[in-house]
Design a protein around this motif. Structure first.
Motif, PDB file in Angstrom:
ATOM      1  N   GLY A 177       0.828  -1.200   0.000  1.00 12.48           N
ATOM      2  CA  GLY A 177       0.000   0.000   0.000  1.00 12.48           C
ATOM      3  C   GLY A 177       0.855   1.240   0.000  1.00 12.48           C
ATOM      4  N   ARG A 178       0.724   2.033   1.065  1.00 12.60           N
ATOM      5  CA  ARG A 178       1.492   3.274   1.181  1.00 12.60           C
ATOM      6  C   ARG A 178       2.829   3.072   1.874  1.00 12.60           C
ATOM      7  NH1 ARG A 178      -3.218   7.466   3.287  1.00 12.60           N
ATOM      8  NH2 ARG A 178      -4.705   7.138   1.585  1.00 12.60           N
ATOM      9  N   ARG A 179       3.225   1.841   2.089  1.00 11.90           N
ATOM     10  CA  ARG A 179       4.445   1.567   2.843  1.00 11.90           C
ATOM     11  C   ARG A 179       5.422   0.735   2.033  1.00 11.90           C
ATOM     12  NH1 ARG A 179       2.056  -1.454   7.879  1.00 11.90           N
ATOM     13  NH2 ARG A 179       1.135  -2.589   6.134  1.00 11.90           N
ATOM     14  N   ALA A 180       6.685   0.969   2.296  1.00  8.82           N
ATOM     15  CA  ALA A 180       7.756   0.122   1.772  1.00  8.82           C
ATOM     16  C   ALA A 180       8.227  -0.761   2.921  1.00  8.82           C
ATOM     17  CB  ALA A 180       8.907   0.961   1.235  1.00  8.82           C
ATOM     18  N   VAL A 181       8.237  -2.069   2.698  1.00  9.15           N
ATOM     19  CA  VAL A 181       8.510  -3.020   3.778  1.00  9.15           C
ATOM     20  C   VAL A 181       9.774  -3.806   3.463  1.00  9.15           C
ATOM     21  CG1 VAL A 181       7.623  -4.965   5.112  1.00  9.15           C
ATOM     22  CG2 VAL A 181       6.048  -3.216   4.263  1.00  9.15           C
TER      23      VAL A 181
ATOM     24  N   THR B  63      13.287 -16.241  12.862  1.00 13.74           N
ATOM     25  CA  THR B  63      13.278 -14.891  13.420  1.00 13.74           C
ATOM     26  C   THR B  63      13.261 -13.889  12.277  1.00 13.74           C
ATOM     27  OG1 THR B  63      14.493 -15.601  15.395  1.00 13.74           O
ATOM     28  CG2 THR B  63      14.476 -13.243  14.888  1.00 13.74           C
ATOM     29  N   THR B  64      12.350 -12.925  12.347  1.00 14.97           N
ATOM     30  CA  THR B  64      12.177 -11.949  11.275  1.00 14.97           C
ATOM     31  C   THR B  64      12.185 -10.547  11.850  1.00 14.97           C
ATOM     32  OG1 THR B  64      10.833 -13.505   9.987  1.00 14.97           O
ATOM     33  CG2 THR B  64      10.711 -11.181   9.373  1.00 14.97           C
ATOM     34  N   PHE B  65      13.037  -9.700  11.267  1.00 22.62           N
ATOM     35  CA  PHE B  65      13.047  -8.273  11.583  1.00 22.62           C
ATOM     36  C   PHE B  65      12.401  -7.539  10.416  1.00 22.62           C
ATOM     37  CE2 PHE B  65      16.280  -9.872  14.375  1.00 22.62           C
ATOM     38  CZ  PHE B  65      16.202  -9.079  15.496  1.00 22.62           C
ATOM     39  N   THR B  66      11.460  -6.655  10.723  1.00 26.45           N
ATOM     40  CA  THR B  66      10.698  -5.956   9.696  1.00 26.45           C
ATOM     41  C   THR B  66      10.835  -4.454   9.882  1.00 26.45           C
ATOM     42  OG1 THR B  66       9.093  -7.770   9.624  1.00 26.45           O
ATOM     43  CG2 THR B  66       8.437  -5.688   8.615  1.00 26.45           C
ATOM     44  N   VAL B  67      11.172  -3.774   8.780  1.00 25.84           N
ATOM     45  CA  VAL B  67      11.279  -2.313   8.764  1.00 25.84           C
ATOM     46  C   VAL B  67      10.210  -1.780   7.824  1.00 25.84           C
ATOM     47  CG1 VAL B  67      12.729  -0.333   8.185  1.00 25.84           C
ATOM     48  CG2 VAL B  67      13.746  -2.361   9.247  1.00 25.84           C
ATOM     49  N   THR B  68       9.438  -0.824   8.301  1.00 27.02           N
ATOM     50  CA  THR B  68       8.374  -0.214   7.509  1.00 27.02           C
ATOM     51  C   THR B  68       8.642   1.273   7.375  1.00 27.02           C
ATOM     52  OG1 THR B  68       6.798  -1.839   8.357  1.00 27.02           O
ATOM     53  CG2 THR B  68       5.888   0.102   7.283  1.00 27.02           C
ATOM     54  N   LEU B  69       8.649   1.757   6.119  1.00 30.58           N
ATOM     55  CA  LEU B  69       8.883   3.166   5.836  1.00 30.58           C
ATOM     56  C   LEU B  69       7.778   3.705   4.944  1.00 30.58           C
ATOM     57  CD1 LEU B  69      12.708   3.006   5.043  1.00 30.58           C
ATOM     58  CD2 LEU B  69      11.684   3.923   7.121  1.00 30.58           C
ATOM     59  N   GLN B  70       7.632   5.029   4.942  1.00 30.91           N
ATOM     60  CA  GLN B  70       6.669   5.670   4.058  1.00 30.91           C
ATOM     61  C   GLN B  70       7.137   5.517   2.614  1.00 30.91           C
ATOM     62  OE1 GLN B  70       3.637   7.479   4.710  1.00 30.91           O
ATOM     63  NE2 GLN B  70       3.526   7.265   2.516  1.00 30.91           N
ATOM     64  N   ALA B  71       6.291   4.917   1.779  1.00 33.82           N
ATOM     65  CA  ALA B  71       6.669   4.652   0.399  1.00 33.82           C
ATOM     66  C   ALA B  71       6.635   5.926  -0.422  1.00 33.82           C
ATOM     67  CB  ALA B  71       5.750   3.605  -0.222  1.00 33.82           C
ATOM     68  N   ARG B  72       7.395   5.921  -1.507  1.00 36.96           N
ATOM     69  CA  ARG B  72       7.398   7.019  -2.473  1.00 36.96           C
ATOM     70  C   ARG B  72       6.816   6.521  -3.779  1.00 36.96           C
ATOM     71  NH1 ARG B  72       9.326  12.545  -1.531  1.00 36.96           N
ATOM     72  NH2 ARG B  72      10.321  12.443   0.505  1.00 36.96           N
ATOM     73  N   SER B  73       6.061   7.380  -4.447  1.00 32.29           N
ATOM     74  CA  SER B  73       5.498   7.024  -5.747  1.00 32.29           C
ATOM     75  C   SER B  73       6.566   7.100  -6.812  1.00 32.29           C
ATOM     76  CB  SER B  73       4.342   7.942  -6.104  1.00 32.29           C
ATOM     77  OG  SER B  73       4.801   9.294  -6.208  1.00 32.29           O
ATOM     78  N   ALA B  74       6.214   6.650  -7.996  1.00 31.69           N
ATOM     79  CA  ALA B  74       7.189   6.655  -9.081  1.00 31.69           C
ATOM     80  C   ALA B  74       7.652   8.061  -9.415  1.00 31.69           C
ATOM     81  CB  ALA B  74       6.567   6.007 -10.325  1.00 31.69           C
ATOM     82  N   GLY B  75       6.787   9.074  -9.180  1.00 24.66           N
ATOM     83  CA  GLY B  75       7.151  10.446  -9.476  1.00 24.66           C
ATOM     84  C   GLY B  75       7.960  11.103  -8.388  1.00 24.66           C
TER      85      GLY B  75
END
Length: 418
Positions: A332-336, A401-413
């Motif tokens: 969605g709106r996130r980069a994981v 064991t899983t470490f997950t980082v979630t950041l605000q995604a950027r659109s192609a533009g």
């Protein structure tokens, strides 16, 4: 941290006061509704028993509290034919009376409310068939609605006042904590800077001693151990400086000036390539599943350090012959970003403290074998949160064991994803 603590204090205060206020105001409104309903029921019961259309509610001897209520009393045969009607209400249309009577006769209940009119009715058996009484409840309903609106207004205004007061008082209450936090952060930063110079001198002198040819084996061993500990100390100082800078940024609040659109896929691919040799030496391999062109709002240098920390941690604790899985995807709106390895299961009580500073799940003896001071994940958490993201960890019973980082995604533009 202080900002989150202040928000929590405000939220707890507003929750407690809101619950008490809602309970008091809600009880008052509920009591008024029950009272109005009781009055209507009393009117209908008296009208049925007396056959009168004018009913006095309250103490009839006290004119200041007595209330004269007008009802409509209708006598109906078993066939539904109205043959008598007693009413002091002249403007009640015959159609309204007929509709209410028909609905009352069709209902299996002895009392109820009309579906199309603000009317409450009650019926009782009589020798000729049925006696039905009904009364207009519009004014009483309007009174309750007005009281509900005023109750809601009082609640909202009160909660606004509570927010303002709790905001001011929380700032005042947290001043000593803020002062202590700033002093601690300044001490860590200043001490780390002051330690860098003597450590550099020690390492330089040790390197000179290591270059001496006539140095004995025992003395050379002491010098090498001294050099190792000095390098460890230099790493610790650098980590403390990084944490001090992260704390300073958190204290001043997150800003977007240092963030840019970063190709997470490309950055993670490069970091994974760097760790291929490290993973081979540690008896494991790196497996990548990278969705192409996943961009996020981040700082490339900080994000690179986070990725390297997670890869180093995963390859260090992975079982021999296993694969460290690295995955990048858009959600969605996130980069994981997720980094997984198979190794020892981390206990739930340890998972809660993985990102605490100087916390280690292994013992002191194991630190000598694997190195580190328990600051890597704490630094990664500080860097991720400084970029407006989140980091977490899970560990299953089978050792995954899983470490997950979630950041605000950027659109192609290049803009933030919507």
């Amino acid at each position: 941290m202080l900002a989150r603590l202040r928000r929590k204090l405000i939220a707890i205060t507003m929750l407690l006061v809101g619950l008490v206020l809602a309970g008091v105001l809600g009880s008052s409104l509920f009591s008024s509704a029950l009272m109005q309903r009781g009055i209507v029921t009393d009117i209908l019961e008296r009208a049925l028993s007396d056959g009168a259309a004018a009913v006095t509610v309250g103490d009839s001897s006290d004119k200041s509290t007595a209330e004269l209520m007008l009802a409509v009393v209708v006598d109906v045969t078993d066939d539904g034919v109205i043959f008598d009607r007693t009413s002091f209400v002249d403007n009640v249309e015959d159609a309204v009376v007929s509709d209410v009577v028909r609905e009352a006769l069709d209902s299996p209940d002895d009392s109820g409310r009309a579906t199309c009119y603000p009317v409450a009715w009650m019926k009782a058996h009589a020798a000729w068939g049925w006696r039905i009484a009904f009364v207009d409840t519009y004014l009483r309903g309007a009174t309750l609605r007005a009281q509900a609106l005023s109750t809601l207004t009082i609640f909202l205004v009160s909660m606004g006042a509570v927010f303002a007061i709790s905001y001011v008082l929380s700032g005042w209450a947290l001043r000593p904590v803020q002062r202590a936090w700033e002093q601690q952060r300044r001490f860590v930063s200043d001490a780390s800077h002051e330690l860098k110079t003597p450590l550099a001198v020690i390492l330089a002198n040790v390197q000179i001693l290591e270059s001496e040819d006539d140095l004995g084996e025992e003395a050379r061993g002491w010098v090498e151990r001294t050099a190792d500990e000095a390098r460890h100390m230099r790493g610790l100082v650098e980590d403390l400086l990084t944490l001090a800078r992260a704390d300073e940024q958190e204290a001043t609040g997150p800003t977007q000036s240092h963030l840019a659109s970063v190709d997470v896929t490309e950055l993670v691919s490069g970091c994974a390539l760097e760790f291929d040799a490290v993973a081979f030496e540690r008896g494991c391999e790196i497996s990548c599943d990278l969705e192409p062109r996943v961009s996020a709002s981040a700082d490339p240098e900080r994000l690179g350090r986070v990725v390297r920390t997670l890869l180093d941690n995963a390859t260090k604790y992975a079982d021999a012959g296993s694969a460290v899985s690295v995955r990048v995807a858009r959600d969605g709106r996130r980069a994981v970003l997720s980094v997984s390895n198979h190794g020892e299961t981390i206990a739930p009580e340890d998972l809660e403290h993985l990102f605490d500073r100087f916390y280690r799940t292994d013992d002191a003896r194991e630190r000598q074998e694997r190195g580190g001071f328990g600051l890597g994940l704490a630094i990664a958490k500080a860097l991720v949160e400084g970029m407006g993201g989140k980091i977490g960890a899970t560990s299953s019973t089978d050792g995954l064991t899983t470490f997950t980082v979630t950041l605000q995604a950027r659109s192609a533009g290049g803009g933030l994803a919507r």
